[in-house]
Write a protein that holds these residues in place. Structure first.
Motif, PDB file in Angstrom:
ATOM      1  N   ALA A 166      13.020  -0.923  -4.105  1.00 44.57           N
ATOM      2  CA  ALA A 166      11.078  -0.132  -4.489  1.00 44.57           C
ATOM      3  C   ALA A 166      10.159  -0.581  -3.461  1.00 44.57           C
ATOM      4  O   ALA A 166       9.328  -0.078  -3.315  1.00 44.57           O
ATOM      5  N   PHE A 167       9.904  -1.835  -3.873  1.00 46.09           N
ATOM      6  CA  PHE A 167       8.959  -3.194  -2.913  1.00 46.09           C
ATOM      7  C   PHE A 167       8.172  -2.349  -1.517  1.00 46.09           C
ATOM      8  O   PHE A 167       7.291  -1.881  -1.763  1.00 46.09           O
ATOM      9  N   PHE A 168      10.052  -2.293  -0.798  1.00 47.61           N
ATOM     10  CA  PHE A 168       9.401  -2.005   0.449  1.00 47.61           C
ATOM     11  C   PHE A 168       9.318  -0.205   0.593  1.00 47.61           C
ATOM     12  O   PHE A 168       8.012  -0.438   1.280  1.00 47.61           O
ATOM     13  N   ILE A 169       9.096   0.540   0.025  1.00 48.75           N
ATOM     14  CA  ILE A 169       8.974   2.037  -0.154  1.00 48.75           C
ATOM     15  C   ILE A 169       7.553   1.744  -0.747  1.00 48.75           C
ATOM     16  O   ILE A 169       6.745   2.757   0.090  1.00 48.75           O
ATOM     17  N   VAL A 170       7.024   1.108  -1.398  1.00 42.09           N
ATOM     18  CA  VAL A 170       5.728   1.080  -1.942  1.00 42.09           C
ATOM     19  C   VAL A 170       4.942   0.646  -0.972  1.00 42.09           C
ATOM     20  O   VAL A 170       3.665   1.312  -0.496  1.00 42.09           O
ATOM     21  N   LEU A 171       5.189  -0.670  -0.547  1.00 42.70           N
ATOM     22  CA  LEU A 171       4.698  -1.257   0.707  1.00 42.70           C
ATOM     23  C   LEU A 171       4.532   0.372   1.962  1.00 42.70           C
ATOM     24  O   LEU A 171       3.183   0.332   2.181  1.00 42.70           O
ATOM     25  N   PHE A 172       5.640   0.528   2.199  1.00 39.73           N
ATOM     26  CA  PHE A 172       5.149   1.632   3.168  1.00 39.73           C
ATOM     27  C   PHE A 172       4.520   2.993   2.872  1.00 39.73           C
ATOM     28  O   PHE A 172       3.760   3.372   3.849  1.00 39.73           O
ATOM     29  N   SER A 173       4.260   2.650   1.803  1.00 38.77           N
ATOM     30  CA  SER A 173       3.874   4.293   1.337  1.00 38.77           C
ATOM     31  C   SER A 173       2.095   3.687   1.453  1.00 38.77           C
ATOM     32  O   SER A 173       1.869   4.497   1.525  1.00 38.77           O
ATOM     33  N   PHE A 174       1.997   2.483   1.255  1.00 41.85           N
ATOM     34  CA  PHE A 174       1.069   1.659   1.207  1.00 41.85           C
ATOM     35  C   PHE A 174       0.155   1.851   2.415  1.00 41.85           C
ATOM     36  O   PHE A 174      -0.628   2.207   1.979  1.00 41.85           O
ATOM     37  N   ILE A 175       1.025   1.288   2.870  1.00 39.92           N
ATOM     38  CA  ILE A 175       0.224   1.404   4.535  1.00 39.92           C
ATOM     39  C   ILE A 175      -0.004   2.838   5.415  1.00 39.92           C
ATOM     40  O   ILE A 175      -1.259   2.837   6.029  1.00 39.92           O
ATOM     41  N   LEU A 176       1.193   3.328   4.985  1.00 41.32           N
ATOM     42  CA  LEU A 176       0.411   4.761   5.593  1.00 41.32           C
ATOM     43  C   LEU A 176      -0.498   5.435   5.452  1.00 41.32           C
ATOM     44  O   LEU A 176      -1.025   6.585   5.291  1.00 41.32           O
ATOM     45  N   VAL A 177      -0.678   5.163   3.257  1.00 43.12           N
ATOM     46  CA  VAL A 177      -2.165   6.235   3.340  1.00 43.12           C
ATOM     47  C   VAL A 177      -3.192   5.003   3.546  1.00 43.12           C
ATOM     48  O   VAL A 177      -4.461   6.213   4.160  1.00 43.12           O
ATOM     49  N   TYR A 178      -3.683   3.668   3.687  1.00 43.68           N
ATOM     50  CA  TYR A 178      -4.258   3.709   4.300  1.00 43.68           C
ATOM     51  C   TYR A 178      -4.940   3.898   5.221  1.00 43.68           C
ATOM     52  O   TYR A 178      -5.775   3.785   5.731  1.00 43.68           O
ATOM     53  N   GLU A 179      -3.243   3.556   6.327  1.00 48.07           N
ATOM     54  CA  GLU A 179      -4.021   4.020   8.165  1.00 48.07           C
ATOM     55  C   GLU A 179      -4.540   5.575   8.210  1.00 48.07           C
ATOM     56  O   GLU A 179      -5.850   5.662   8.706  1.00 48.07           O
ATOM     57  N   CYS A 180      -4.200   6.460   7.378  1.00 47.98           N
ATOM     58  CA  CYS A 180      -4.804   7.686   6.699  1.00 47.98           C
ATOM     59  C   CYS A 180      -6.221   7.395   6.726  1.00 47.98           C
ATOM     60  O   CYS A 180      -6.641   8.247   7.309  1.00 47.98           O
ATOM     61  N   ILE A 181      -6.494   7.466   5.725  1.00 43.97           N
ATOM     62  CA  ILE A 181      -7.837   7.428   5.259  1.00 43.97           C
ATOM     63  C   ILE A 181      -8.400   6.804   6.145  1.00 43.97           C
ATOM     64  O   ILE A 181      -9.763   7.017   6.454  1.00 43.97           O
ATOM     65  N   MET A 182      -7.914   5.406   6.875  1.00 38.34           N
ATOM     66  CA  MET A 182      -9.104   4.634   7.676  1.00 38.34           C
ATOM     67  C   MET A 182      -9.242   5.960   8.915  1.00 38.34           C
ATOM     68  O   MET A 182     -10.454   5.954  10.393  1.00 38.34           O
TER      69      MET A 182
END
Length: 62
Positions: free
Chosen positions: A28-44
């Motif tokens: 769950a930690f790595f799924i949430v981390l990957f999701s956060f990075i993906l959303v953050y990069e899309c916003i940037m």
């Protein structure tokens, strides 16, 4: 990290009433981390494209 043992040799966590045992869910930690990075990069990327489309003249007039 050190573990303090009681006189009976227990680590102290099992003798406290109403405290459940817990484990860390690495999947769950790595799924949430990957999701956060993906959303953050899309916003940037979206903001980067938006900023690149603003002309210098338009910025200087503000």
């Amino acid at each position: 990290m050190s573990v303090v043992l009681n006189a009976d040799g227990m680590d102290g966590r099992r003798d406290i009433p109403h405290v459940p045992d817990y484990t860390f869910n690495w999947q769950a930690f790595f799924i949430v981390l990957f999701s956060f990075i993906l959303v953050y990069e899309c916003i940037m990327v979206c903001y980067s494209v938006r900023i690149k489309n603003i002309s210098l003249k338009e910025i200087m007039l503000e």
